[in-house]
Structures are given as C-alpha cells and as structure tokens.
Design an enzyme around this catalytic site. Structure first.
Site, PDB file in Angstrom:
ATOM      1  N   HIS A 184       0.912  -1.316   0.414  1.00 13.23           N
ATOM      2  CA  HIS A 184       0.062  -0.029  -0.372  1.00 13.23           C
ATOM      3  C   HIS A 184       0.380   1.263  -0.169  1.00 13.23           C
ATOM      4  O   HIS A 184       0.682   2.829  -0.779  1.00 13.23           O
ATOM      5  CB  HIS A 184      -1.011  -0.049   1.031  1.00 13.23           C
ATOM      6  N   ARG A 185       1.778   1.060   0.725  1.00 16.88           N
ATOM      7  CA  ARG A 185       2.812   2.556   0.779  1.00 16.88           C
ATOM      8  C   ARG A 185       3.319   2.256  -0.293  1.00 16.88           C
ATOM      9  O   ARG A 185       4.119   3.413  -0.762  1.00 16.88           O
ATOM     10  CB  ARG A 185       3.194   2.636   2.284  1.00 16.88           C
TER      11      ARG A 185
END
Length: 202
Positions: A37-38
């Site tokens: 996600h990051r």
C-alpha cells in the site's frame, strides 16, 4: 443459498450486499499489506499486479517454495485491516479493486472509498489460517518478493474462499460502527445499575 463472488467482480455483483452478509470468493485473491500500500500511495510505484475487479487480502501468509517459482500455501490468516486505513480509499481508486478482505473493522477513509468507487470490505474469521489455505488451489504468481514472505504480493487462485462477512458495503455502511452504537446503548443502563450498587465504595 451460498453467495459466491467470482472475479472479475463487477459493480452490480456488490450492489445487493449489505453489512453482515456472508459471501465466498472464487477466482483471484492477492495478498497485499502495509508496504505494498505504501509503495503505491506514498512512493507512487506501480503495482506489478493488475487488481481491476479483483480481491486483496490483508494477510501475511506462510508459503513454501517447492521448486523454482512453484509454491505451496501453508497458512494464510488475516492481518488487522486498520493498519491500511489511511491508504485504502486512494488504493481502491487507483487499482479498481472490488473486494478487500482482512481482520477487524476499517474507518471513514475506507467507507468513502467503498461508497465512491463501489467496493466492499469483508472480515475473514481469525484463527482459521490453516483452513483458509485449503481454499487456495494454486499460487499463480509472486511479486515484490524483495519485501519478504509476509509482504510479498502472492497471487492466489481460490475456490469458495470464506466465510467472508461484509463489514463495509457499497453505501459506506460500517458493521463495526453500527455494532458499537448498539453495544454502547445497551451498556449505559447496566453501568448505571452497577454504579448504584457500588456507590458506597469510596
């Protein structure tokens, strides 16, 4: 009758689902946790897997490599979904993912993402990681293996994976928040009664 979602999932497949409904998934389920996600949202790196119409699982599985690029799923249990809360709306928008599976509830960012882009969040029961692995027919791909086993994007072909309890529907209704209101309303008179009985304690 068992409700089965099959990838690629379309908006109309999700419209009738409400919080608390139980569904199962057949098709492609990709594990996707914090770092993936990051990388997408904060670092702007393109995901190496096209998630349009697919499902992700907030999970850190245990996988055995049997031969070169041939894997076996041993255990696949859910990770706490709230860890991905700050990324999830943008993640849904950018990837077109339709089903997000994890553990526990998520918050307003995910609610808005599900409402705006017609996706759902579902909860897989904790403590059933080995059972879940039996629903994985094959691990078809593994991307970003440099992140280590828990954070790798494992692309799984699953059959009737579940049970999955819908916790956020396409209207943004949130089962966990609804339940909090119900439980808080129930506990107030009980707390008052307890306080009356122990008010003599200084």
């Amino acid at each position: 009758m068992k409700k089965i979602l099959t990838t690629p999932i379309k908006d109309e497949d999700l419209q009738s689902l409400k919080t608390g409904d139980v569904v199962y998934l057949t098709g492609t389920l990709v594990t996707c946790r914090d770092v993936a996600h990051r990388r997408l949202i904060e670092l702007g790196r393109e995901l190496p897997v096209d998630l349009q119409g697919l499902a992700i699982f907030h999970a850190g599985p245990i996988v055995v490599e049997k031969n070169t690029n041939e894997f076996e799923m041993i255990s696949i249990g859910p990770t706490t979904s709230m860890r991905m809360e700050k990324f999830e709306k943008e993640f849904i928008e950018q990837t077109g993912v339709k089903l997000i599976v994890g553990k526990g509830g998520m918050g307003p960012n995910t609610e808005e993402g599900c409402r705006r882009y017609k996706a759902v969040h579902a909860v897989f029961p904790g403590g059933c990681a080995v059972l879940a692995a039996t629903c994985v027919e094959k691990i078809e791909d593994a991307q970003w293996r440099d992140l280590g086993m828990p954070e790798t994007l494992w692309v799984n072909r699953v059959k009737e994976f579940g049970p999955l309890i819908i916790s956020i529907d396409t209207e943004g209704n949130n089962l966990f928040e609804e339940n909090k209101k119900t439980y808080n309303a129930r506990k107030l008179p009980i707390i008052d009664e307890i306080n009356r009985q122990i008010k003599f304690i200084k």
